[in-house]
Structure formats: C-alpha cells, structure tokens
Motif scaffolding. Structure first.
Motif, PDB file in Angstrom:
ATOM      1  N   LEU A 114      61.358 123.186  57.109  1.00  0.00           N
ATOM      2  CA  LEU A 114      61.192 121.772  56.773  1.00  0.00           C
ATOM      3  C   LEU A 114      62.040 120.880  57.683  1.00  0.00           C
ATOM      4  N   THR A 115      63.214 121.350  58.040  1.00  0.00           N
ATOM      5  CA  THR A 115      64.024 120.595  59.000  1.00  0.00           C
ATOM      6  C   THR A 115      63.313 120.505  60.345  1.00  0.00           C
ATOM      7  N   LEU A 116      62.761 121.613  60.787  1.00  0.00           N
ATOM      8  CA  LEU A 116      62.024 121.615  62.058  1.00  0.00           C
ATOM      9  C   LEU A 116      60.779 120.739  61.995  1.00  0.00           C
ATOM     10  N   ALA A 117      60.181 120.614  60.833  1.00  0.00           N
ATOM     11  CA  ALA A 117      58.999 119.760  60.690  1.00  0.00           C
ATOM     12  C   ALA A 117      59.368 118.283  60.724  1.00  0.00           C
ATOM     13  N   ALA A 118      60.564 117.946  60.241  1.00  0.00           N
ATOM     14  CA  ALA A 118      60.963 116.543  60.143  1.00  0.00           C
ATOM     15  C   ALA A 118      61.600 116.010  61.420  1.00  0.00           C
ATOM     16  N   LEU A 119      62.350 116.838  62.122  1.00  0.00           N
ATOM     17  CA  LEU A 119      63.179 116.338  63.219  1.00  0.00           C
ATOM     18  C   LEU A 119      62.411 115.789  64.430  1.00  0.00           C
ATOM     19  N   VAL A 153      75.078 125.838  55.850  1.00  0.00           N
ATOM     20  CA  VAL A 153      76.152 125.042  56.455  1.00  0.00           C
ATOM     21  C   VAL A 153      76.167 125.229  57.961  1.00  0.00           C
ATOM     22  N   ASN A 154      76.137 126.480  58.413  1.00  0.00           N
ATOM     23  CA  ASN A 154      76.174 126.755  59.856  1.00  0.00           C
ATOM     24  C   ASN A 154      74.960 126.159  60.562  1.00  0.00           C
ATOM     25  N   PHE A 155      73.781 126.333  59.972  1.00  0.00           N
ATOM     26  CA  PHE A 155      72.552 125.783  60.555  1.00  0.00           C
ATOM     27  C   PHE A 155      72.619 124.267  60.646  1.00  0.00           C
ATOM     28  N   SER A 156      73.111 123.628  59.597  1.00  0.00           N
ATOM     29  CA  SER A 156      73.171 122.168  59.573  1.00  0.00           C
ATOM     30  C   SER A 156      74.142 121.646  60.628  1.00  0.00           C
ATOM     31  N   GLU A 157      75.315 122.277  60.718  1.00  0.00           N
ATOM     32  CA  GLU A 157      76.282 121.851  61.733  1.00  0.00           C
ATOM     33  C   GLU A 157      75.719 122.049  63.141  1.00  0.00           C
ATOM     34  N   SER A 158      75.079 123.192  63.363  1.00  0.00           N
ATOM     35  CA  SER A 158      74.505 123.465  64.686  1.00  0.00           C
ATOM     36  C   SER A 158      73.420 122.455  65.040  1.00  0.00           C
ATOM     37  N   THR A 159      72.579 122.131  64.061  1.00  0.00           N
ATOM     38  CA  THR A 159      71.500 121.180  64.310  1.00  0.00           C
ATOM     39  C   THR A 159      72.051 119.778  64.522  1.00  0.00           C
ATOM     40  N   ALA A 160      73.109 119.428  63.785  1.00  0.00           N
ATOM     41  CA  ALA A 160      73.744 118.127  63.980  1.00  0.00           C
ATOM     42  C   ALA A 160      74.257 117.987  65.406  1.00  0.00           C
ATOM     43  N   ILE A 161      74.816 119.055  65.946  1.00  0.00           N
ATOM     44  CA  ILE A 161      75.302 119.032  67.325  1.00  0.00           C
ATOM     45  C   ILE A 161      74.125 118.874  68.293  1.00  0.00           C
ATOM     46  N   GLU A 162      73.003 119.534  67.978  1.00  0.00           N
ATOM     47  CA  GLU A 162      71.807 119.391  68.814  1.00  0.00           C
ATOM     48  C   GLU A 162      71.326 117.938  68.857  1.00  0.00           C
ATOM     49  N   MET A 163      71.547 117.210  67.770  1.00  0.00           N
ATOM     50  CA  MET A 163      71.096 115.818  67.684  1.00  0.00           C
ATOM     51  C   MET A 163      72.119 114.828  68.220  1.00  0.00           C
ATOM     52  N   ALA A 164      73.247 115.324  68.723  1.00  0.00           N
ATOM     53  CA  ALA A 164      74.275 114.433  69.274  1.00  0.00           C
ATOM     54  C   ALA A 164      73.670 113.569  70.386  1.00  0.00           C
ATOM     55  N   GLY A 165      74.064 112.316  70.417  1.00  0.00           N
ATOM     56  CA  GLY A 165      73.516 111.385  71.402  1.00  0.00           C
ATOM     57  C   GLY A 165      72.301 110.633  70.902  1.00  0.00           C
ATOM     58  N   THR A 166      71.830 110.965  69.708  1.00  0.00           N
ATOM     59  CA  THR A 166      70.723 110.256  69.084  1.00  0.00           C
ATOM     60  C   THR A 166      71.230 109.589  67.806  1.00  0.00           C
ATOM     61  N   ARG A 167      70.357 108.832  67.160  1.00  0.00           N
ATOM     62  CA  ARG A 167      70.711 108.223  65.872  1.00  0.00           C
ATOM     63  C   ARG A 167      70.145 109.038  64.703  1.00  0.00           C
ATOM     64  N   VAL A 168      69.907 110.326  64.949  1.00  0.00           N
ATOM     65  CA  VAL A 168      69.437 111.238  63.902  1.00  0.00           C
ATOM     66  C   VAL A 168      70.630 112.050  63.414  1.00  0.00           C
ATOM     67  N   ARG A 169      70.828 112.075  62.117  1.00  0.00           N
ATOM     68  CA  ARG A 169      71.967 112.784  61.542  1.00  0.00           C
ATOM     69  C   ARG A 169      71.503 113.957  60.683  1.00  0.00           C
ATOM     70  N   VAL A 170      72.275 115.037  60.740  1.00  0.00           N
ATOM     71  CA  VAL A 170      72.024 116.208  59.909  1.00  0.00           C
ATOM     72  C   VAL A 170      73.334 116.561  59.214  1.00  0.00           C
TER      73      VAL A 170
END
Length: 250
Positions: A114-119, A153-170
C-alpha cells in the motif's frame, strides 16, 4: 479538499484517525473488512463533521483485498494511514503457522504494497504523507508481533530517507498500550497491565499528527513510553527478552 485513506478504520486508533482527519477537513476513504460497520462509521462522521467518507470493504490478508486498495490509492490520496493489525494470544510455538503468516501478510506485505501504491502519486505531486502504525513492541523482543512491527519501523525510516528532498513524509507510529478493541479481539487478559501504562487512542493520534507536521520519522506518543524505549535501548538484549517474557506471562 485533501483525501486520507485509513485501514482498520472502524475502531481504535484507526477510528481516532478518522475523527481527527474529518475534523481537519479531510475527505476520507475508510477501509476495513466489515462493510456494515464501515457504513455506520461513515454516517457518524458525516453527521458530526459534514465530510464525505468513501467506504471500501477489503480483507488485507487476501490478494483481492490488497489489490482493491492498491487501485484506490493509484487514483491519488494525500495521506495514507496503514493501521490495520492484530495480535496473537500465547507463545510463538503455540500459534498455528497459518496465523503467523496472516500476521506477516497484514503487518508487512500490506504495509509494503500500500505504501508503494501511494508514494508514486505523492512524489509526482510533491506532497503527501504515509503513517505506518507500528508499536513500542518493535523495540523489544516478543515473538512475531514485535518482529513484524520492528520491520514496519525500519521500512518506514528507510522509505522516509528515500523521500528526502521532497515534500513527501513517511513516519512510523509506535504507541504503547492503547485502550482499543485490539486486546479483546486477541482474547488477551489486560488485568496485569497497570492503568499507568494505558493511553487513549485520541491522544495517540493527536501526538502522531503533531510529530508528522514536525517531520519526525519515528513517533513514540507520550513521555512515559519515550523513556521506556530510551532505557530499553541501553539494556542488554537478553535482559530485555527476560522482561518481555515476564510481562507476557502476566
């Protein structure tokens, strides 16, 4: 009007998110297995807050249910709250393997898909957020439940780092004991847990939304649980395991 999709939206933390986001003016997509209950919740929100709520009945431990929610997320949402989850009564070796696999499907595969579908849509619009509901149990050792929440938790933190530089937060949300239907559904005895440790779902959501606005990647609502997690990280893993087992026996 922004749109939020919430899984496990008919009770507990999911219902508290629905109330908070409705009050904030979000249009809602409510996801759970019980369509009749979803309709009732949607009507209550409409009468109280004057917001529209789309109802999507789906069992997220099935591919059919996941695909239905993935399709809806592909149409675009501004906030995804992956809240659906459950626990098991008893020790790991006493739980049937198929039940353990259902838990992993819901806590891990559903959160991933679902995260992959939304991002992608959020990244294309350069706005949006995902809140993945984990647990303070993620920082301790107690069977497959804590292991699955540690993955969240690990997945969310990793994905948040992937979104760094954007206005998308995880963000991963890690509450402690919360007054919900969670323990009753798992036939768990709550009598051994002191009242001091219990939180209200509405307070958990209020702190979660505050932390999301601040850009926090792992939200641990309430000072008492922040202290518990901080101390737990300083203790030897074996000692933490002994504590977890004793708490489980209580």
């Amino acid at each position: 009007m922004p749109t939020a999709l919430i899984t496990g939206a008919t009770a507990g933390i999911g219902a508290a998110f629905a109330r908070r986001l409705a009050a904030d003016g979000f249009s809602l997509v409510l996801v759970a297995r019980d369509e009749k209950r979803l309709v009732s919740v949607a009507e209550e929100l409409r009468l109280r807050y004057g917001v529209s709520s789309e109802v999507l009945a789906a069992d997220l431990v099935t591919d059919e249910g996941l695909e239905a929610v993935e399709r809806r997320l592909g149409e675009g949402v501004d906030l995804l709250v992956n809240n659906a989850g459950f626990g098991h009564q008893g020790h790991f070796l006493d739980v049937p393997a198929e039940e353990e696999l259902r838990m992993l499907k819901l806590h891990c595969e559903a959160v991933l898909r679902l995260t992959l579908a939304a991002l992608p849509g959020m990244r294309a619009r350069d706005r949006g957020a995902v809140i993945n509901v984990a647990s303070v149990a993620a920082f301790f050792t107690r069977g497959s439940y804590s292991a699955s929440k540690a993955w969240v938790v690990n997945f969310s933190e990793s994905t948040a780092i992937e979104m760094a530089g954007t206005r998308v937060r995880v963000m991963a949300l890690c509450p402690g004991f919360v007054h919900t239907e969670f323990h009753e559904r798992a036939s768990m005895d709550k009598s051994g847990i002191p009242e001091f440790f219990w939180l209200s779902a509405d307070n958990v959501v209020r702190e979660a939304m505050r932390d999301l606005a601040r850009g926090v990647r792992v939200s641990i609502p309430d000072l008492r649980y922040k202290v518990i997690v901080r101390v737990g990280r300083l203790l030897p893993l074996g000692l933490i395991g002994q504590f977890s087992r004793r708490l489980a026996r209580r």
